[in-house]
Design an enzyme around this catalytic site. Sequence first.
Site, PDB file in Angstrom:
ATOM      1  NE  ARG A  68     -13.731  75.010  -5.776  1.00  0.00           N
ATOM      2  CZ  ARG A  68     -14.565  74.014  -6.096  1.00  0.00           C
ATOM      3  NH1 ARG A  68     -15.442  74.167  -7.087  1.00  0.00           N
ATOM      4  NH2 ARG A  68     -14.513  72.865  -5.443  1.00  0.00           N
ATOM      5  CE  LYS A 109     -11.857  78.806  -1.020  1.00  0.00           C
ATOM      6  NZ  LYS A 109     -13.083  78.053  -0.726  1.00  0.00           N
ATOM      7  CE  LYS A 131      -9.228  77.544   1.757  1.00  0.00           C
ATOM      8  NZ  LYS A 131     -10.536  77.094   1.493  1.00  0.00           N
ATOM      9  CB  CYS A 142     -18.619  77.494  -4.863  1.00  0.00           C
ATOM     10  SG  CYS A 142     -16.968  76.783  -4.870  1.00  0.00           S
ATOM     11  CB  CYS A 163     -17.824  73.144  -3.725  1.00  0.00           C
ATOM     12  SG  CYS A 163     -16.831  73.131  -2.226  1.00  0.00           S
TER      13      CYS A 163
HETATM   14  C1  PBG Z   1     -14.813  75.257  -0.123  1.00  0.00           C
HETATM   15  C2  PBG Z   1     -13.536  75.132   0.611  1.00  0.00           C
HETATM   16  C3  PBG Z   1     -12.321  74.661   0.110  1.00  0.00           C
HETATM   17  C4  PBG Z   1     -11.419  74.691   1.175  1.00  0.00           C
HETATM   18  C5  PBG Z   1     -12.102  75.178   2.281  1.00  0.00           C
HETATM   19  N1  PBG Z   1     -13.405  75.451   1.903  1.00  0.00           N
HETATM   20  C6  PBG Z   1     -11.963  74.113  -1.216  1.00  0.00           C
HETATM   21  C7  PBG Z   1     -12.103  74.869  -2.447  1.00  0.00           C
HETATM   22  O1  PBG Z   1     -12.314  76.087  -2.457  1.00  0.00           O
HETATM   23  O2  PBG Z   1     -12.019  74.209  -3.480  1.00  0.00           O
HETATM   24  C8  PBG Z   1      -9.987  74.274   1.085  1.00  0.00           C
HETATM   25  C9  PBG Z   1      -9.316  73.942   2.361  1.00  0.00           C
HETATM   26  C10 PBG Z   1      -8.050  73.190   2.228  1.00  0.00           C
HETATM   27  O3  PBG Z   1      -7.497  73.010   1.110  1.00  0.00           O
HETATM   28  O4  PBG Z   1      -7.549  72.747   3.263  1.00  0.00           O
HETATM   29  N2  PBG Z   1     -15.874  74.682   0.568  1.00  0.00           N
END
Ligand code: PBG
Length: 330
Positions: free
Chosen positions: A224, A202, A255, A137, A129
Site C-alpha cells: 500500500r 494514515k 493512524k 483499496c 480493500c
Molecule cells: C483499511 C483499513 C485498515 C485498517 C483500518 N482500515 C487496514 C489497511 O490499511 O490495510 C487497519 C486497522 C488496524 O490495523 O487495526 N480499510
Amino acid sequence: MTSRSQARLPLTHRLRRLRRSAAMRALVRETRLSPDMLMLPLFVCAGEGVRREVPSMPGVFNLSVDEAVRETAAARADGIRSVLLFGLPEQKDDIGSAAYDPEAPVQAAVRAIKRDVADVLVVTDVCLCEYTEHGHCGILIDGDIANDPSVDQLVKVAVSHAAAGADIVAPSDMMDGRVGAIRGALDERGFEQIAIMSYAAKYCSAFYGPFRDAAGSTPKFGDRRSHQMDPANAREALREVAQDIEEGADLVMVKPAVAYLDVIREVKDTFGYPTAAYHVSGEYAMLKAAARNGWIDESRAMMETLTSIRRAGADIVITYYARDAARLLA
Ligand code: PBG
C-alpha cells in the site's frame, strides 16, 4: 567535600509532595481518559449467531449482524458511545461492489444498531480493500490503483452507509480528493448532517497485520506504499490533514497511534480540530501477546498506552481495548 549534607541547597520545590497519595495524584492529574472518547471497532460478517475470534487478536471477533448488535449494547452498558464498523462481504469482485450493497453486513448492521441500541454513534469505515478480490483499496488499471475511478467507488460506499443511517463515515483508503467528493455527494442527497472522519494521516504500517486477518483484506500482490504515507514523514502529515480539512473533514485521524505520537501532537496543535488516533491491531496484538506470556501487566500497560495517546493530543481513541478500558474506568 562530596557529602550531600554539606553541599545541599535549600530545596524549594519537592515534586514528590504531590505524589504522596492517590487523592493527591488524582488532584493534579493532567490527562484523563473517559469512556466517552473511546471508539470500539467491530468486524461484521454474514450469517446469524456468528462470533468467531480472530486468532491474532484475542478478544476481537467477527460478528454477524445480530451479534454486532449485542456487542454494541454490551459496550454501551460499559459506557462506550461509538462503534466503528468494518465489513466482511460474502463475495468479492475486482471493483469492490459489495461495499455499496444495501444488504451487505455493514449496511445491515448500521440499520440494526440504530434501531436497537439507543444513544450510540455508528461510524463506518469506507474503503474497498475488504471488498476487492485483489485486496487493494481501489480500482486497478494496468496494475496501478487508479485514483479518480477509486474515488467514484468510495463515494458510492459512503452514500450507502449514510443511507443506512450511519452518523459518521470514515474514509480510510488514502486516495486524493475523496473527502471532497464524499462531502459533495452526501450533501447532494440530503445527508448534509452526516459527518466525515477522515483517516487523514494514515501511514503504511506493519502494525495493520492482524487487522488484515480479521478483515480478510491482505493485498494478493504488492503493498500500500503508493497511497499510504511513508512512516518517515511528519510534515507531509500536516499537508494531508490540511487538505482533508479544506475538503470538508469534520474530524481527522492519525493512524497508527503509538508509533506516531509526535504526529498526533503536531496535528492537534496545528489545526485544533477534533483529532482521533487509531490504536491499531498490531499495537493491540503486541500487548495481548506479552500479557499472555506473563511478561507485562496487561491492565496497566493498556491504560498507560491509552493515556499516552490522549496525552499526545488525541480527543478520540479508537481501540480494541475500548470495553476493557471503560470497565476499568467505571
Ligand atoms: C483499511 C483499513 C485498515 C485498517 C483500518 N482500515 C487496514 C489497511 O490499511 O490495510 C487497519 C486497522 C488496524 O490495523 O487495526 N480499510
